[in-house]
Design a protein around this motif. Structure first.
Motif, PDB file in Angstrom:
ATOM      1  N   SER A  23       3.986  17.896 -20.474  1.00 38.86           N
ATOM      2  CA  SER A  23       4.232  17.746 -21.899  1.00 38.86           C
ATOM      3  C   SER A  23       5.715  17.947 -22.172  1.00 38.86           C
ATOM      4  O   SER A  23       6.436  18.538 -21.371  1.00 38.86           O
ATOM      5  CB  SER A  23       3.397  18.749 -22.693  1.00 38.86           C
ATOM      6  N   ILE A  24       6.146  17.412 -23.299  1.00 42.37           N
ATOM      7  CA  ILE A  24       7.536  17.548 -23.726  1.00 42.37           C
ATOM      8  C   ILE A  24       7.522  18.268 -25.065  1.00 42.37           C
ATOM      9  O   ILE A  24       6.867  17.822 -26.009  1.00 42.37           O
ATOM     10  CB  ILE A  24       8.219  16.177 -23.851  1.00 42.37           C
ATOM     11  N   ASN A  25       8.249  19.384 -25.139  1.00 43.64           N
ATOM     12  CA  ASN A  25       8.250  20.150 -26.384  1.00 43.64           C
ATOM     13  C   ASN A  25       9.255  19.577 -27.374  1.00 43.64           C
ATOM     14  O   ASN A  25       9.932  18.585 -27.098  1.00 43.64           O
ATOM     15  CB  ASN A  25       8.482  21.647 -26.117  1.00 43.64           C
ATOM     16  N   SER A  26       9.392  20.201 -28.507  1.00 42.07           N
ATOM     17  CA  SER A  26      10.270  19.695 -29.570  1.00 42.07           C
ATOM     18  C   SER A  26      11.748  19.744 -29.196  1.00 42.07           C
ATOM     19  O   SER A  26      12.574  19.093 -29.837  1.00 42.07           O
ATOM     20  CB  SER A  26      10.030  20.475 -30.860  1.00 42.07           C
ATOM     21  N   PHE A  27      12.109  20.507 -28.170  1.00 47.54           N
ATOM     22  CA  PHE A  27      13.494  20.580 -27.713  1.00 47.54           C
ATOM     23  C   PHE A  27      13.774  19.585 -26.591  1.00 47.54           C
ATOM     24  O   PHE A  27      14.872  19.544 -26.048  1.00 47.54           O
ATOM     25  CB  PHE A  27      13.823  21.998 -27.226  1.00 47.54           C
ATOM     26  N   GLY A  28      12.770  18.808 -26.194  1.00 46.49           N
ATOM     27  CA  GLY A  28      12.946  17.830 -25.123  1.00 46.49           C
ATOM     28  C   GLY A  28      12.765  18.410 -23.739  1.00 46.49           C
ATOM     29  O   GLY A  28      13.058  17.754 -22.750  1.00 46.49           O
ATOM     30  N   GLU A  29      12.267  19.634 -23.662  1.00 49.12           N
ATOM     31  CA  GLU A  29      12.042  20.262 -22.365  1.00 49.12           C
ATOM     32  C   GLU A  29      10.686  19.833 -21.822  1.00 49.12           C
ATOM     33  O   GLU A  29       9.696  19.793 -22.550  1.00 49.12           O
ATOM     34  CB  GLU A  29      12.067  21.786 -22.500  1.00 49.12           C
TER      35      GLU A  29
END
Length: 69
Positions: A23-29
């Motif tokens: 998954s990709i979080n809201s910070f792009g991590e």
């Protein structure tokens, strides 16, 4: 006409990667349910490296032998 929500299905994966999720979080991590070491081990075992396929010593490299000895 309203769209029906898609039923979330698990993708078909290799048996060694059962339970793998990314998954990709809201910070792009990018986060993963498997460690990077486990993913790299799987890729090294199952995917041919196109850059190395023509090397004569590739079998030695895969077996862990060094060319120095």
């Amino acid at each position: 006409m309203a769209k029906k929500p898609k039923k979330e299905e698990n993708p078909k994966v290799h048996k060694d990667l059962e339970g793998f999720k990314m998954s990709i979080n809201s910070f792009g991590e990018i986060s993963s349910s498997f460690s990077i070491e486990k993913l790299n081990e799987f890729l090294n075992k199952n995917v041919e490296d196109k850059k190395l396929k023509d090397r004569e010593d590739i079998d030695d490299i895969k077996e862990g032998k060094s060319s120095d000895s």
